[in-house]
Design an enzyme around this catalytic site. Structure first.
Site, PDB file in Angstrom:
ATOM      1  N   GLN A 224     -12.417  22.512 -47.706  1.00 21.12           N
ATOM      2  CA  GLN A 224     -12.128  21.266 -47.767  1.00 21.12           C
ATOM      3  C   GLN A 224     -12.895  20.597 -48.891  1.00 21.12           C
ATOM      4  O   GLN A 224     -13.914  20.577 -49.101  1.00 21.12           O
ATOM      5  CB  GLN A 224     -12.164  20.658 -46.192  1.00 21.12           C
ATOM      6  CG  GLN A 224     -11.676  19.236 -46.137  1.00 21.12           C
ATOM      7  CD  GLN A 224      -9.964  19.243 -46.357  1.00 21.12           C
ATOM      8  OE1 GLN A 224      -9.306  20.237 -45.957  1.00 21.12           O
ATOM      9  NE2 GLN A 224      -9.455  18.003 -46.672  1.00 21.12           N
TER      10      GLN A 224
ATOM     11  N   LYS B  19      -5.294  20.628 -39.582  1.00 23.34           N
ATOM     12  CA  LYS B  19      -5.132  22.110 -39.771  1.00 23.34           C
ATOM     13  C   LYS B  19      -5.395  22.896 -38.788  1.00 23.34           C
ATOM     14  O   LYS B  19      -4.582  23.868 -38.538  1.00 23.34           O
ATOM     15  CB  LYS B  19      -5.895  22.411 -40.991  1.00 23.34           C
ATOM     16  CG  LYS B  19      -5.411  21.520 -42.443  1.00 23.34           C
ATOM     17  CD  LYS B  19      -6.564  21.823 -43.619  1.00 23.34           C
ATOM     18  CE  LYS B  19      -6.113  21.044 -44.601  1.00 23.34           C
ATOM     19  NZ  LYS B  19      -6.922  20.854 -45.780  1.00 23.34           N
TER      20      LYS B  19
ATOM     21  N   ASP C 136      -4.911  27.720 -50.811  1.00 24.09           N
ATOM     22  CA  ASP C 136      -4.464  26.375 -51.649  1.00 24.09           C
ATOM     23  C   ASP C 136      -3.740  26.679 -52.749  1.00 24.09           C
ATOM     24  O   ASP C 136      -3.472  25.567 -53.294  1.00 24.09           O
ATOM     25  CB  ASP C 136      -5.940  25.917 -51.829  1.00 24.09           C
ATOM     26  CG  ASP C 136      -6.478  24.536 -50.869  1.00 24.09           C
ATOM     27  OD1 ASP C 136      -5.363  24.058 -50.165  1.00 24.09           O
ATOM     28  OD2 ASP C 136      -7.447  24.467 -50.409  1.00 24.09           O
TER      29      ASP C 136
HETATM   30  N1  GUN Z   1      -8.772  17.697 -49.651  1.00 26.13           N
HETATM   31  C1  GUN Z   1      -7.388  16.933 -49.813  1.00 26.13           C
HETATM   32  N2  GUN Z   1      -6.260  17.481 -49.761  1.00 26.13           N
HETATM   33  C2  GUN Z   1      -6.689  18.970 -49.733  1.00 26.13           C
HETATM   34  C3  GUN Z   1      -5.942  20.294 -49.685  1.00 26.13           C
HETATM   35  O1  GUN Z   1      -4.809  20.228 -49.976  1.00 26.13           O
HETATM   36  N3  GUN Z   1      -6.915  21.256 -49.959  1.00 26.13           N
HETATM   37  C4  GUN Z   1      -7.906  21.204 -49.784  1.00 26.13           C
HETATM   38  N4  GUN Z   1      -8.835  22.433 -49.880  1.00 26.13           N
HETATM   39  N5  GUN Z   1      -8.777  19.990 -49.831  1.00 26.13           N
HETATM   40  C5  GUN Z   1      -8.263  18.858 -49.615  1.00 26.13           C
END
Ligand code: GUN
Length: 302
Positions: A98, A54, A121
């Site tokens: 996350q 990311k 998100d």
């Molecule tokens: N953990 C695995 N996929 C995601 C996601 O798309 N967003 C977040 N915040 N955590 C994750």
């Protein structure tokens, strides 16, 4: 018949270029760039690798990028205070915490503390509600379903009046993609069925699907004979079924399999996503798109 491959790896590059161009234009005109903070609590290896990707993507696009990594034993109150700080930070337009979080922290409480207008998100109940209403109400569609819809639209798969069958009812993929595909509008307007673990005859429903979206987390769940000839098959499953030595790096890497028997299915379907390289690359791409959108909302450009 051999299906057309829907390659997320290629479609991602097209979308990232579009975002990069828009970031440059906005920076030149308004002197502002999208700001994304990624909060990682602890050092879960899968989370570390997602977060690293990311960060690299945000940097490549010219975003203001903040990585905030905290120890595993951070308290819930400390995390809530940190979110409050970024909620008030004018340089930050997107906040990503996350998941999963350590067990002593209430995930729901944390997600609900994020300013819905920075919730890139799309997990906050306000954004879930906005998605349900549809149309111009939608601010931040959740990233994986938004990526699936982009794959379908950019591959030229007709959706208007199509029979869409979604396998799986998770809050992150199954429920939102079902809502998105049934809304009125382009790239949607479909007749949607959601099937799940209590469904009596999975095969019956899958066989009717013009677009089959599988997000069950069960390797090889969908059998080739369940696929309607010419259908579009979107496989969201990423299942680790073993390990192998990478030819490139010489290191151990997981063997990934989807929820669909790809080799057999590609001889029947009209379009199909591979695993890996299909839906996977789209999630981070759509996170970047949502962060750019957040800045555009703030500047009154949307
Ligand atoms: N953990 C695995 N996929 C995601 C996601 O798309 N967003 C977040 N915040 N955590 C994750």
């Amino acid at each position: 018949m051999t299906a057309k491959l829907i390659l997320g790896t290629e479609i991602r590059e097209v979308i990232l270029k579009e975002i990069e161009e828009e970031v440059k234009e906005i920076k030149a005109k308004y002197g502002k760039v999208p700001g994304l903070v990624t909060i990682l609590v602890g050092s879960n290896p899968a989370s570390v690798s997602y977060v690293t990707l990311k960060i690299q993507t945000a940097q490549r696009l010219g975003f203001h990028e903040v990585q905030d990594t905290r120890p595993e034993n951070m308290s819930e109150a400390e995390l809530l205070a940190l979110i409050d700080k970024y909620n008030k930070d004018d340089l930050i337009h997107g906040i990503l915490v996350q998941l999963p979080l350590p067990k002593h922290i209430d995930e729901k409480k944390v997600l609900n503390a994020i300013d819905p207008d920075k919730d890139v998100d799309g997990f906050h109940p306000i954004n879930v509600g906005r998605l349900m209403i549809g149309g111009s109400e939608v601010k931040f569609p959740p990233c994986t379903p938004a990526g699936i819809q982009e794959l379908i639209v950019r591959s030229g798969v007709p959706t208007d009046g199509a029979e869409v069958v979604v396998v799986g009812r998770s809050n992150i993929v199954g429920k939102p993609i079902a809502v998105m595909m049934m809304q009125k509008g382009p790239g949607a307007n479909a007749t949607v069925t959601v099937v799940h673990t209590a469904t009596k005859d999975l095969a019956f429903h899958c066989k009717r699907a013009d677009i089959l979206i599988v997000a069950a987390g069960v390797p090889g769940l969908v059998k080739p004979e369940w696929i309607k000839p010419g259908a579009c098959v979107i496989d969201v499953g990423v299942n680790r079924v073993g390990e192998k030595i990478s030819e490139k790096t010489g290191k151990k890497v997981p063997i990934l399999r989807g929820d669909v028997d790809f080799e057999a299915a590609k001889e029947i379907a009209g379009w199909i996503t591979p695993v890996p390289g299909g839906v996977g690359p789209m999630t981070i791409t759509m996170l970047m798109k949502n962060t750019l959108k957040s800045l555009k909302y703030k500047l009154g450009l949307m």
